[in-house]
Design a protein around this motif. Structure first.
Motif, PDB file in Angstrom:
ATOM      1  N   GLY A  34      -8.862   0.656  -5.238  1.00  0.00           N
ATOM      2  CA  GLY A  34      -9.347  -0.921  -4.356  1.00  0.00           C
ATOM      3  C   GLY A  34      -8.919  -1.930  -4.782  1.00  0.00           C
ATOM      4  O   GLY A  34      -8.694  -3.511  -4.386  1.00  0.00           O
ATOM      5  N   TYR A  35      -8.579  -1.598  -6.775  1.00  0.00           N
ATOM      6  CA  TYR A  35      -7.451  -3.255  -7.269  1.00  0.00           C
ATOM      7  C   TYR A  35      -6.757  -3.364  -6.326  1.00  0.00           C
ATOM      8  O   TYR A  35      -5.679  -4.187  -6.360  1.00  0.00           O
ATOM      9  N   PHE A  36      -5.242  -2.309  -6.236  1.00  0.00           N
ATOM     10  CA  PHE A  36      -4.591  -1.922  -6.165  1.00  0.00           C
ATOM     11  C   PHE A  36      -4.788  -3.100  -4.477  1.00  0.00           C
ATOM     12  O   PHE A  36      -4.037  -4.055  -3.714  1.00  0.00           O
ATOM     13  N   LYS A  37      -5.504  -3.157  -4.003  1.00  0.00           N
ATOM     14  CA  LYS A  37      -5.453  -3.471  -1.837  1.00  0.00           C
ATOM     15  C   LYS A  37      -5.713  -4.976  -2.287  1.00  0.00           C
ATOM     16  O   LYS A  37      -5.156  -5.837  -1.251  1.00  0.00           O
ATOM     17  N   ASN A  38      -6.674  -4.865  -3.786  1.00  0.00           N
ATOM     18  CA  ASN A  38      -6.695  -6.553  -3.817  1.00  0.00           C
ATOM     19  C   ASN A  38      -5.881  -7.409  -4.888  1.00  0.00           C
ATOM     20  O   ASN A  38      -6.481  -8.454  -5.095  1.00  0.00           O
ATOM     21  N   GLY A  39      -4.934  -6.990  -4.835  1.00  0.00           N
ATOM     22  CA  GLY A  39      -3.604  -7.405  -5.848  1.00  0.00           C
ATOM     23  C   GLY A  39      -3.958  -7.174  -6.756  1.00  0.00           C
ATOM     24  O   GLY A  39      -2.389  -7.918  -7.845  1.00  0.00           O
ATOM     25  N   GLN A  40      -4.431  -6.557  -7.769  1.00  0.00           N
ATOM     26  CA  GLN A  40      -4.860  -7.612  -9.381  1.00  0.00           C
ATOM     27  C   GLN A  40      -4.482  -5.559  -9.618  1.00  0.00           C
ATOM     28  O   GLN A  40      -4.826  -4.546 -10.287  1.00  0.00           O
TER      29      GLN A  40
END
Length: 481
Positions: A440-446
């Motif tokens: 989820g964080y990866f998809k959010n660019g975090q």
């Protein structure tokens, strides 16, 4: 009052009470099903659907809900025709077994017996491998250079050059090539087009309400519109893809609920197939890996250790037979906003009809998912904890994970991350929960916090190769920043 009169009066009163109880029971059942469907439609904003429940050979519940077309503002009714998508494969499987019953084909036959000019690697694939998705053949819908619009002869030329996916018979791998080839085999044996063969042998007296077309843009009178929700535009749009004729056997049957019920009755009464042939069709195929469970063209389900057979299609249709309970459930819809519900609806209805089929975990999961889609995160958590306290023995990690992924797929990434984070709070030792949050964080660019969570997942489970691969990928991306 004479004794005989008393007896007659008592019997009349008893019969009246029994009749009243039966009627009350029917009303209660209908009310439960109506309430459940209404809530499911509202939560997921399903445009239209139909449901039928057949118990002991009789239709005990039938419902038509919503719109057949939002654009045209037409309602779903008994004349509405639904495309079955992959549920079509059940009808094709029956067609194959009708040929088996007539000794015109064998499951052990090599497909090269009926089809010419096959690649060398395809020669030993058998009919049984096609119908059980164990062929290992390249999947015709997975290649960019084989679009649906390509000329059919050119499709086969290009597909023949693709490598095999795995050793034939090794394991289950859902594959549209299998049913395209079954089409060609059926036509070779019967001398008819695939469509004419099926209609002649399974719908011989049907004048309307059954038609083959894998083209969603083709006009067919009374056919419902396939709706797809566009989250950017925040509205439903019409699905217009043409999957072309070669896919009719796998996803092209369009049918009314009435004719589907009638088809099921012919199947139950051994008109389409003998009891012995159905037993063969509903037997488990033995894959070499010994892990997969599948019948001959039919999926195998288990609810509270009770087996059932069926299939679903397009995330919108499903057909299920609980043969030991003499129960069949048909669900057909024409779209969904947030998440597909066809299998959950089948399971839920089965539990309402027969308490032995009530899967408590699935019902609780359904309530949790609904809570997070209906409410804000605070109220949803409150509902979750209420359900958790009432069902202390159930493991609910999967329900939260499914909820989060569904939110993520419906353009609600921030809400999904909140649920992923909540899942970590509830399951702090779960490598999968950390892996999902990291995604989820990866998809959010975090990237940094995504990496941190992948590392935690890998610490909890060093065999999680996905986490290891993602850590390396993130490190490369961070170097470029």
């Amino acid at each position: 009052m004479k004794k005989s009169t008393l007896i007659i009066s008592f019997l009349f009163l008893t019969m009246s009470c029994f009749s009243q109880k039966t009627e009350n029971s029917k009303n209660s059942l209908k009310q439960q099903l109506d309430t459940y469907l209404k809530e499911t439609i509202e939560v997921n904003q399903i445009p239209g659907l139909v449901v039928a429940v057949i118990k002991n050979g009789k239709v005990i519940y039938q419902q038509f809900c919503g719109k057949s077309s939002l654009e045209d503002n037409t309602i779903v009714d008994e004349n509405s025709i639904f495309r079955l998508y992959s549920t079509t494969k059940l009808i094709t499987a029956v067609g194959v077994f009708q040929l088996i019953e007539k000794n015109k084909i064998s499951l052990e036959d090599k497909i090269s017996k009926y089809l010419d000019n096959l690649p060398k690697e395809w020669q030993d694939v058998k009919v049984k491998n096609l119908i059980t998705h164990s062929s290992g053949l390249p999947d015709i819908v997975k290649f960019e250079d084989i679009p649906y619009s390509l000329d059919e002869s050119e499709k086969w030329i290009r597909l023949y050059k693709k490598p095999m996916e795995f050793e034939t018979g090794d394991h289950f791998s859902y594959n549209q090539t299998n049913y395209c080839l079954l089409t060609k085999i059926i036509e070779s044996i019967s001398g008819l087009t695939f469509e004419d063969y099926i209609l002649k042998n399974q719908f011989p007296s049907v004048k309307k309400g059954v038609v083959y077309s894998a083209n969603a843009s083709e006009f067919i009178s009374n056919r419902v519109t396939h709706h797809v929700f566009n989250f950017k535009k925040k509205k439903y749009e019409r699905f217009n893809a043409d999957h072309v004729k070669i896919h009719n056997s796998g996803s092209g049957l369009n049918i009314t609920l009435k004719e589907f019920i009638a088809w099921n009755e012919r199947l139950d009464k051994n008109i389409l197939l003998s009891k012995a042939t159905k037993t063969l069709m509903w037997s488990q195929f033995e894959y070499k890996d010994k892990k997969d469970d599948f019948l001959y063209g039919w999926s195998l389900y288990s609810t509270n250790n009770v087996k059932s057979f069926g299939f679903s299609g397009g995330y919108m249709t499903a057909f299920r037979k609980f043969t030991d309970n003499d129960l069949t459930i048909i669900f057909l819809s024409n779209g969904y906003k947030f998440f597909n519900v066809e299998e959950r609806i089948i399971n839920h209805i089965a539990g309402i009809i027969d308490k032995r089929l009530m899967d408590k975990k699935l019902l609780v999961e359904e309530e949790i998912i609904t809570a997070f889609f209906k409410n804000d995160i605070v109220k949803a958590k409150q509902s979750y904890f209420t359900l958790k306290n009432k069902n202390a023995t159930l493991q609910l990690e999967d329900a939260l994970n499914i909820t989060a992924y569904t939110l993520m797929s419906t353009d609600r990434l921030n809400d999904a991350i909140k649920v992923f984070e909540f899942n970590i709070e509830e399951n702090p030792k779960s490598f999968n929960a950390f892996d999902s949050l990291a995604e989820g964080y990866f998809k959010n660019g975090q990237l940094e916090i995504s990496k941190k969570n992948y590392q935690k997942s890998y610490e909890l489970n060093p065999e999680n190769t996905n986490a290891k691969d993602m850590i390396n990928r993130i490190n490369e991306l961070l170097k470029k920043q």
